[in-house]
Scaffold this motif. Structure first.
Motif, PDB file in Angstrom:
ATOM      1  N   MET A   1       0.829  -1.209   0.000  1.00 51.53           N
ATOM      2  CA  MET A   1       0.000   0.000   0.000  1.00 51.53           C
ATOM      3  C   MET A   1       0.863   1.257   0.000  1.00 51.53           C
ATOM      4  SD  MET A   1      -3.319  -0.749   2.330  1.00 51.53           S
ATOM      5  CE  MET A   1      -2.823  -2.022   3.462  1.00 51.53           C
TER       6      MET A   1
ATOM      7  N   ARG B   1      -8.693   7.756  -6.202  1.00 48.86           N
ATOM      8  CA  ARG B   1      -9.214   6.383  -6.308  1.00 48.86           C
ATOM      9  C   ARG B   1      -8.366   5.408  -5.490  1.00 48.86           C
ATOM     10  NH1 ARG B   1     -13.397   3.069  -7.257  1.00 48.86           N
ATOM     11  NH2 ARG B   1     -12.829   1.289  -8.517  1.00 48.86           N
ATOM     12  N   VAL B   2      -7.047   5.533  -5.594  1.00 52.07           N
ATOM     13  CA  VAL B   2      -6.151   4.670  -4.821  1.00 52.07           C
ATOM     14  C   VAL B   2      -6.393   4.870  -3.328  1.00 52.07           C
ATOM     15  CG1 VAL B   2      -3.719   4.323  -4.179  1.00 52.07           C
ATOM     16  CG2 VAL B   2      -4.362   4.438  -6.592  1.00 52.07           C
TER      17      VAL B   2
ATOM     18  N   ASP C   1      -9.096   5.953  -1.843  1.00 48.76           N
ATOM     19  CA  ASP C   1     -10.411   5.398  -1.492  1.00 48.76           C
ATOM     20  C   ASP C   1     -10.354   3.876  -1.364  1.00 48.76           C
ATOM     21  OD1 ASP C   1     -11.629   7.870  -1.381  1.00 48.76           O
ATOM     22  OD2 ASP C   1     -12.515   7.725  -3.397  1.00 48.76           O
ATOM     23  N   GLN C   2      -9.684   3.227  -2.314  1.00 46.44           N
ATOM     24  CA  GLN C   2      -9.591   1.767  -2.277  1.00 46.44           C
ATOM     25  C   GLN C   2      -8.822   1.289  -1.049  1.00 46.44           C
ATOM     26  OE1 GLN C   2     -11.044  -0.567  -4.237  1.00 46.44           O
ATOM     27  NE2 GLN C   2     -12.162   1.122  -5.169  1.00 46.44           N
ATOM     28  N   ILE C   3      -7.739   1.970  -0.738  1.00 51.08           N
ATOM     29  CA  ILE C   3      -6.957   1.592   0.440  1.00 51.08           C
ATOM     30  C   ILE C   3      -7.766   1.843   1.709  1.00 51.08           C
ATOM     31  CG2 ILE C   3      -4.932   2.207   1.816  1.00 51.08           C
ATOM     32  CD1 ILE C   3      -3.419   2.486  -0.815  1.00 51.08           C
TER      33      ILE C   3
ATOM     34  N   ASN D   1     -11.027   1.744   1.976  1.00 55.00           N
ATOM     35  CA  ASN D   1     -12.040   0.686   2.046  1.00 55.00           C
ATOM     36  C   ASN D   1     -11.428  -0.630   2.516  1.00 55.00           C
ATOM     37  OD1 ASN D   1     -14.081   2.378   1.202  1.00 55.00           O
ATOM     38  ND2 ASN D   1     -13.897   1.815  -0.949  1.00 55.00           N
ATOM     39  N   ALA D   2     -10.233  -0.943   2.030  1.00 57.75           N
ATOM     40  CA  ALA D   2      -9.555  -2.185   2.444  1.00 57.75           C
ATOM     41  C   ALA D   2      -9.236  -2.145   3.939  1.00 57.75           C
ATOM     42  CB  ALA D   2      -8.285  -2.390   1.619  1.00 57.75           C
TER      43      ALA D   2
ATOM     44  N   THR E   1     -12.459  -2.614   5.881  1.00 56.48           N
ATOM     45  CA  THR E   1     -12.893  -4.005   5.827  1.00 56.48           C
ATOM     46  C   THR E   1     -12.066  -4.864   6.777  1.00 56.48           C
ATOM     47  OG1 THR E   1     -13.615  -3.770   3.538  1.00 56.48           O
ATOM     48  CG2 THR E   1     -13.222  -6.003   4.313  1.00 56.48           C
TER      49      THR E   1
END
Length: 103
Positions: A33, A87-88, A90-92, A94-95, A98
């Motif tokens: 990441m 976007r990167v 946001d994805q990180i 979210n991960a 989770t």
């Protein structure tokens, strides 16, 4: 049709190199990441640097159609890189959320 010269700025001194799939598991998910974020940040920094060069040329008073087209192309590239960075992130995020919920 008029062809614009394609110029790419040199990579900054600390620029990261994209990873190969074999390198992806080498340092664990945290370093993956960090490297992904560093790569996105470096790409955005290079766009900002190119825009600064273009705006400096425009500020010198010599404005041609080519200069304006180059500025428009660089602004488009900057926009894409900012969107990619968001976007990167946001994805990180979210991960991480989770993984936090699973613990």
């Amino acid at each position: 049709m008029l062809q614009l010269p394609i110029t790419t700025p040199p990579a900054p001194a600390g620029a990261s190199v994209p990873m190969s799939p074999a390198d992806a598991g080498a340092g664990g998910p945290g370093s993956l990441m960090e490297r992904l974020l560093a790569h996105a940040q470096n790409a955005q920094d290079m766009s900002v640097q190119q825009l600064s060069v273009d705006l400096g040329q425009l500020a010198s008073g010599r404005v041609s159609t080519i200069d304006l087209l180059r500025l428009q192309a660089d602004m488009g590239a900057f926009t894409v890189r900012v969107q990619m960075t968001v976007r990167v992130a946001d994805q990180i995020g979210n991960a991480i959320q989770t993984l936090s919920q699973r613990s």
